[in-house]
Motif scaffolding. Structure first.
Motif, PDB file in Angstrom:
ATOM      1  N   TYR A  60       0.874  -1.291  -0.021  1.00  0.00           N
ATOM      2  CA  TYR A  60      -0.211  -0.012   0.186  1.00  0.00           C
ATOM      3  C   TYR A  60       0.960   1.124  -0.104  1.00  0.00           C
ATOM      4  O   TYR A  60       1.946   1.249   0.341  1.00  0.00           O
ATOM      5  CB  TYR A  60      -0.821   0.298   1.221  1.00  0.00           C
ATOM      6  CG  TYR A  60      -1.596  -1.150   1.324  1.00  0.00           C
ATOM      7  CD1 TYR A  60      -2.530  -1.813   0.459  1.00  0.00           C
ATOM      8  CD2 TYR A  60      -1.791  -1.707   2.789  1.00  0.00           C
ATOM      9  CE1 TYR A  60      -3.064  -2.971   0.743  1.00  0.00           C
ATOM     10  CE2 TYR A  60      -2.739  -2.820   3.218  1.00  0.00           C
ATOM     11  CZ  TYR A  60      -3.242  -3.290   2.085  1.00  0.00           C
ATOM     12  OH  TYR A  60      -3.980  -4.549   2.163  1.00  0.00           O
ATOM     13  N   ALA A  75      -4.135  10.023   4.806  1.00  0.00           N
ATOM     14  CA  ALA A  75      -4.086   8.791   3.841  1.00  0.00           C
ATOM     15  C   ALA A  75      -5.320   8.108   4.399  1.00  0.00           C
ATOM     16  O   ALA A  75      -5.562   8.191   5.709  1.00  0.00           O
ATOM     17  CB  ALA A  75      -2.877   7.913   4.111  1.00  0.00           C
ATOM     18  N   SER A  76      -5.990   7.440   3.528  1.00  0.00           N
ATOM     19  CA  SER A  76      -7.396   6.562   4.001  1.00  0.00           C
ATOM     20  C   SER A  76      -7.601   5.603   3.480  1.00  0.00           C
ATOM     21  O   SER A  76      -6.862   5.156   2.249  1.00  0.00           O
ATOM     22  CB  SER A  76      -8.350   7.731   3.664  1.00  0.00           C
ATOM     23  OG  SER A  76      -8.598   7.755   2.308  1.00  0.00           O
ATOM     24  N   TYR A  77      -8.926   4.809   3.688  1.00  0.00           N
ATOM     25  CA  TYR A  77      -9.218   3.782   3.075  1.00  0.00           C
ATOM     26  C   TYR A  77      -9.633   4.005   1.834  1.00  0.00           C
ATOM     27  O   TYR A  77      -9.354   3.110   0.777  1.00  0.00           O
ATOM     28  CB  TYR A  77     -10.367   3.013   4.016  1.00  0.00           C
ATOM     29  CG  TYR A  77      -9.997   2.247   4.850  1.00  0.00           C
ATOM     30  CD1 TYR A  77      -9.509   0.893   4.907  1.00  0.00           C
ATOM     31  CD2 TYR A  77      -9.623   2.655   6.322  1.00  0.00           C
ATOM     32  CE1 TYR A  77      -9.066  -0.053   5.995  1.00  0.00           C
ATOM     33  CE2 TYR A  77      -9.390   1.937   7.286  1.00  0.00           C
ATOM     34  CZ  TYR A  77      -8.935   0.394   7.294  1.00  0.00           C
ATOM     35  OH  TYR A  77      -8.545  -0.240   8.159  1.00  0.00           O
ATOM     36  N   ASP A  79      -8.202   6.070  -0.233  1.00  0.00           N
ATOM     37  CA  ASP A  79      -7.172   5.830  -1.074  1.00  0.00           C
ATOM     38  C   ASP A  79      -6.525   4.297  -1.386  1.00  0.00           C
ATOM     39  O   ASP A  79      -6.411   4.202  -2.587  1.00  0.00           O
ATOM     40  CB  ASP A  79      -6.142   6.290  -0.442  1.00  0.00           C
ATOM     41  CG  ASP A  79      -6.065   7.968  -0.087  1.00  0.00           C
ATOM     42  OD1 ASP A  79      -6.656   8.549  -1.138  1.00  0.00           O
ATOM     43  OD2 ASP A  79      -5.759   8.636   0.847  1.00  0.00           O
ATOM     44  N   THR A 224       2.044   6.499   8.160  1.00  0.00           N
ATOM     45  CA  THR A 224       0.988   6.154   7.274  1.00  0.00           C
ATOM     46  C   THR A 224       0.279   4.853   7.293  1.00  0.00           C
ATOM     47  O   THR A 224      -1.020   4.779   7.302  1.00  0.00           O
ATOM     48  CB  THR A 224       1.529   6.069   5.504  1.00  0.00           C
ATOM     49  OG1 THR A 224       2.321   7.371   5.324  1.00  0.00           O
ATOM     50  CG2 THR A 224       0.451   5.604   4.517  1.00  0.00           C
ATOM     51  N   ILE A 228      -3.915   4.824   8.297  1.00  0.00           N
ATOM     52  CA  ILE A 228      -4.739   4.251   7.263  1.00  0.00           C
ATOM     53  C   ILE A 228      -5.522   3.249   8.257  1.00  0.00           C
ATOM     54  O   ILE A 228      -6.745   3.198   8.467  1.00  0.00           O
ATOM     55  CB  ILE A 228      -4.307   3.680   6.209  1.00  0.00           C
ATOM     56  CG1 ILE A 228      -3.685   4.602   4.999  1.00  0.00           C
ATOM     57  CG2 ILE A 228      -5.131   2.708   5.270  1.00  0.00           C
ATOM     58  CD1 ILE A 228      -2.891   4.173   4.027  1.00  0.00           C
ATOM     59  N   SER A 232      -8.450   6.386  10.158  1.00  0.00           N
ATOM     60  CA  SER A 232      -9.180   6.796   9.091  1.00  0.00           C
ATOM     61  C   SER A 232     -10.590   5.787   9.083  1.00  0.00           C
ATOM     62  O   SER A 232     -10.533   4.710   9.659  1.00  0.00           O
ATOM     63  CB  SER A 232      -8.624   6.499   7.724  1.00  0.00           C
ATOM     64  OG  SER A 232      -8.301   5.331   7.275  1.00  0.00           O
ATOM     65  N   SER A 234     -13.308   3.461   7.352  1.00  0.00           N
ATOM     66  CA  SER A 234     -13.294   2.544   5.994  1.00  0.00           C
ATOM     67  C   SER A 234     -14.687   2.549   5.685  1.00  0.00           C
ATOM     68  O   SER A 234     -15.156   1.868   4.708  1.00  0.00           O
ATOM     69  CB  SER A 234     -13.063   0.914   6.561  1.00  0.00           C
ATOM     70  OG  SER A 234     -13.867   0.497   7.603  1.00  0.00           O
TER      71      SER A 234
END
Length: 312
Positions: A60, A75-77, A79, A224, A228, A232, A234
């Protein structure tokens, strides 16, 4: 291992690393957990290729050999899902099986919910699908020192991990998270302090394996990955369908600490998890821990390949 190819695909200006082996017409996409990299699926990738499948496993963004995003704290799911779709597009892959573990199960389930015509089936290790609306609140039910609560707090885990080199952090994680008890620190204790430095690695995890992970995270750090996985959401993906309608195999390790999360065992034994998946198989590995795919690869591979071949 030397037959695994390593490629880079540029997505939104980031070079993302993808491990790739096999040439079969049916593709298996492997999604790692925290704080792993593609390497966690090495045994499964080789087994899948030997069985006639093509196996691909990305790092990832911000993990392994992939580039860091410009703003790691955002940064996220979303992404991850977009990156995965872009990788499949770049490789001209229209349909895949997805094999995932730990937090990697959530992008796997999101893909199955949003793009069921592209997902042939899903295999997850240790994580049955439960929608957010029906999911028990782990952080509210467990003490303040619960590792997810600690990792959720911006900067807390970074400071904890930062006291050690990345190899030592990984050593501690593999020791701690292969146990059957939920990692919970005391009020005046950090998560890394739960491991005695003299404790040996699990017998199925070598010093050579440890070096691979340590080198990867010496390069990237953990920001990161922590963002994530733990900070973040989902579920904010525009998902309206709450039932996974592709075939799903959930492999549970009997000795995985996740079984002791509030509500998980009840959701399984009561059959509640079946309400959210139209075609669900759930099997247990009696000695399996949180890392069952590395701990007992032959057993895991047999379960995985039986499922994949059944749904080609």
């Amino acid at each position: 291992m030397d037959q695994i190819q390593h490629n880079f695909i540029t997505v939104q200006g980031l070079k993302l690393h993808v491990a790739d082996i096999g040439t079969g017409p049916n593709v298996v996409l492997f999604l790692h957990g925290f704080p792993e990299i593609w390497y966690t699926w090495r045994h499964q990738m080789i087994a899948a290729a030997n069985a006639g499948f093509r196996a691909i496993a990305p790092d990832y963004r911000g993990h392994g050999l992939s580039d860091q995003p410009p703003e790691p704290d955002k940064a996220s799911y979303r992404d991850l899902v977009n990156d995965i779709l872009a990788i499949l597009e770049a490789l001209a892959i229209t349909k895949v099986f997805v094999v995932a573990k730990d937090f990697g199960a959530w992008p796997a389930y999101i893909l199955a919910l949003l793009y069921p015509d592209r997902i042939l089936g899903v295999v997850t290790l240790g994580v049955p699908y439960i929608p957010a609306s029906s999911r028990p609140s782990f952080t509210k039910s467990l003490p303040e020192g619960f590792y997810i609560s600690r990792f959720h707090e911006p900067g807390r885990a970074e400071a904890d991990f930062g006291r050690f080199d990345a190899t030592t952090v990984f050593r501690n994680i593999y020791i701690l998270f292969s146990r059957s008890e939920i990692p919970i620190a005391a009020e005046n204790q950090e998560i890394m302090d739960l491991v005695d430095p003299s404790t040996p690695l699990p017998p199925w995890f070598s010093e050579e394996d440890l070096k691979v992970y340590g080198a990867a995270y010496e390069r990237t750090g953990f920001q990161t990955a922590l963002q994530i996985t733990y900070r973040s959401k989902s579920d904010d993906m525009g998902i309206t369908e709450l039932i996974v309608k592709v075939p799903v195999l959930v492999i549970m390790g009997r000795k995985d600490y996740f079984n002791k999360f509030p509500g998980i065992e009840d959701s399984i034994t009561s059959g509640k998890v079946n309400e959210f998946t139209s075609d669900l198989e759930l099997v247990y590995m009696p000695e399996g821990t949180h890392f069952a795919q590395e701990q007992a690869p032959d057993q895991f591979n047999q379960l995985m390949l039986t499922f994949l071949k059944k749904h080609i």
